[in-house]
Design a protein around this motif. Structure first.
Motif, short mmCIF file in Angstrom:
data_model
loop_
_atom_site.label_atom_id
_atom_site.label_comp_id
_atom_site.label_asym_id
_atom_site.label_seq_id
_atom_site.Cartn_x
_atom_site.Cartn_y
_atom_site.Cartn_z
N CYS A 203 18.69 -8.54 -22.90
CA CYS A 203 19.28 -7.97 -24.11
C CYS A 203 18.26 -7.25 -24.98
O CYS A 203 18.60 -6.80 -26.08
CB CYS A 203 19.97 -9.07 -24.92
N ALA A 204 17.02 -7.12 -24.52
CA ALA A 204 16.01 -6.44 -25.32
C ALA A 204 16.30 -4.94 -25.36
O ALA A 204 16.64 -4.34 -24.34
CB ALA A 204 14.62 -6.68 -24.75
N VAL B 160 22.62 -12.18 -29.22
CA VAL B 160 22.61 -12.82 -27.90
C VAL B 160 21.18 -13.05 -27.42
O VAL B 160 20.22 -12.44 -27.93
CB VAL B 160 23.39 -12.00 -26.84
N ARG B 161 21.06 -13.92 -26.43
CA ARG B 161 19.77 -14.23 -25.83
C ARG B 161 19.92 -14.22 -24.30
O ARG B 161 21.00 -14.49 -23.79
CB ARG B 161 19.29 -15.63 -26.22
N ALA B 162 18.83 -13.93 -23.61
CA ALA B 162 18.86 -13.99 -22.15
C ALA B 162 19.20 -15.40 -21.72
O ALA B 162 18.63 -16.37 -22.23
CB ALA B 162 17.51 -13.57 -21.58
N GLY B 163 20.16 -15.51 -20.82
CA GLY B 163 20.61 -16.81 -20.32
C GLY B 163 21.86 -17.32 -21.00
O GLY B 163 22.48 -18.26 -20.51
N ALA B 164 22.25 -16.72 -22.11
CA ALA B 164 23.46 -17.17 -22.81
C ALA B 164 24.70 -16.81 -22.01
O ALA B 164 24.74 -15.76 -21.36
CB ALA B 164 23.54 -16.53 -24.20
N THR B 165 25.68 -17.69 -22.05
CA THR B 165 26.95 -17.42 -21.38
C THR B 165 28.09 -17.55 -22.38
O THR B 165 28.02 -18.34 -23.33
CB THR B 165 27.22 -18.39 -20.20
N LEU C 233 25.72 -9.31 -30.99
CA LEU C 233 24.76 -8.23 -31.21
C LEU C 233 23.70 -8.24 -30.12
O LEU C 233 23.17 -9.29 -29.75
CB LEU C 233 24.10 -8.40 -32.57
N THR C 234 23.39 -7.04 -29.61
CA THR C 234 22.40 -6.93 -28.55
C THR C 234 21.55 -5.68 -28.74
O THR C 234 21.74 -4.93 -29.69
CB THR C 234 23.12 -6.92 -27.17
#
Ligand SMILES: [Zn+2]
Length: 248
Positions: free
Chosen positions: A8-9, A240-245, A212-213
Motif C-alpha cells: 500500500c506504499a 490500510v497496512r500490508a497484510g491486512a484483510t 486509505l492507501t
C-alpha cells in the motif's frame, strides 16, 4: 469478497510495505489488482507464490506494475513449469512495458501472460463483475469497481478528483482510495488525492467504509491524512497496512 492488502506504499516502497498490490478473492478465484515493487514478497507471505488466477494493472506507472516483470521468472522457469499464460488486464502498452522491464532485448512476456487491453466498460473476470473507467492521472489510468453477489469494492487507483471516480465508487461497501497528498500544501493538479479529497469523494459517493492507501510514508503524515479524511467523511475509515484483510 475478501481483500488482502499485499502492498500500500505510494510511489515507492516504504519501510513497512511494498507498493500497491491488492488480492481480491471470491469463490476461490483470486484477482491481483496491481503488482507494485516488493509485493511479490508479500504475495508469498500472505497468499502463495502461485495464488493469482488473473491480474489487473490499473495503469503502467512503475510503482503499480514492476513485480509483474519479476513474476515472469516465477511462471516461466518454475521447476514444475512453465505455467500456462496468466490473464492480465491492463492498459495498451503493457506487453512492451513489461518486456522492457524484464530486460532482454528480444524478450516478449506473452508466453507468460495473456493480455487483454482495458477500455472503459463492464466485463467479467472469474466470478467478479468488473467495471473500469478512466480517472484523472497523467497516464491512461483506470479506477476499478468489483462486484460479487451484491457486494461492491471500489479501488481508486491513482487519481485526482473526478466524476468517473464518483461513479465507480457509488454506494460501494468498501472504497479503497488513494490519499497520496497532504492537505494544506500546494500540490500539483490532476495527479493525486489528499485525505480530505478522498473523504469528500467517499461522502459524495455514499460508500460504507473508506480505506486509505497509497500514502507516501516518507514525505507524509498518516495522522494528518487520517484527520483530513475524517473531517470530510463520518463513516468508518482507516489507513490500510500490508497484510491486512477485509471481508466485504
Ligand atoms: Zn500513478
Amino acid at each position: 469478497m475478501r481483500l488482502t492488502v499485499l502492498g500500500c506504499a505510494g510511489s515507492f516502497p516504504g519501510p513497512e510495505s511494498p507498493c500497491s498490490a491488492y488480492l481480491v478473492e471470491a469463490q476461490g478465484f483470486r484477482l491481483l489488482v496491481d503488482f507494485g515493487p516488493g509485493s511479490l514478497s508479500t504475495l508469498q507471505r500472505y497468499a502463495g507464490l502461485h495464488a493469482p488466477d488473473a491480474i489487473l494493472l490499473s495503469h503502467l506507472h512503475c510503482d503499480h506494475i514492476l513485480d509483474a516483470a519479476s513474476y515472469v521468472v516465477v511462471r516461466r522457469y518454475a521447476p514444475d513449469g512453465p505455467y500456462p499464460p496468466l490473464p492480465v488486464y491492463a492498459p495498451p502498452g503493457a506487453p512492451d512495458r513489461l518486456a522492457t522491464a524484464y530486460g532482454q532485448d528480444d524478450s516478449s512476456v506473452e508466453d507468460v501472460y495473456q493480455f487483454y487491453g482495458l477500455r472503459p466498460g463492464t466485463f467479467p473476470i472469474g466470478p467478479f463483475t468488473v467495471t473500469v473507467d478512466r480517472v484523472n492521472h497523467p497516464v491512461e489510468t483506470y479506477g476499478v469497481r468489483l462486484e460479487h453477489e451484491g457486494r461492491v469494492l471500489c479501488y481508486s487507483s491513482d487519481t485526482a478528483p473526478c466524476d468517473a471516480l464518483l461513479r465507480l465508487a457509488q454506494d460501494a461497501d468498501v472504497f479503497l482510495c488513494e490519499a497520496s497528498y497532504l492537505d494544506g500544501v500546494d500540490n500539483p493538479p490532476d495527479l493525486h488525492l489528499t485525505g480530505r479529497e478522498a473523504g469528500e469523494t467517499a461522502t459524495k459517493a455514499g460508500v460504507g467504509r473508506l480505506l486509505l492507501t497509497h500514502l507516501v510514508v516518507a514525505w507524509g503524515s498518516e495522522a494528518h491524512t487520517l484527520a483530513s479524511a475524517a473531517g470530510a467523511f463520518t463513516g468508518p475509515l482507516e489507513v490500510v497496512r500490508a497484510g491486512a484483510t477485509y471481508d466485504i
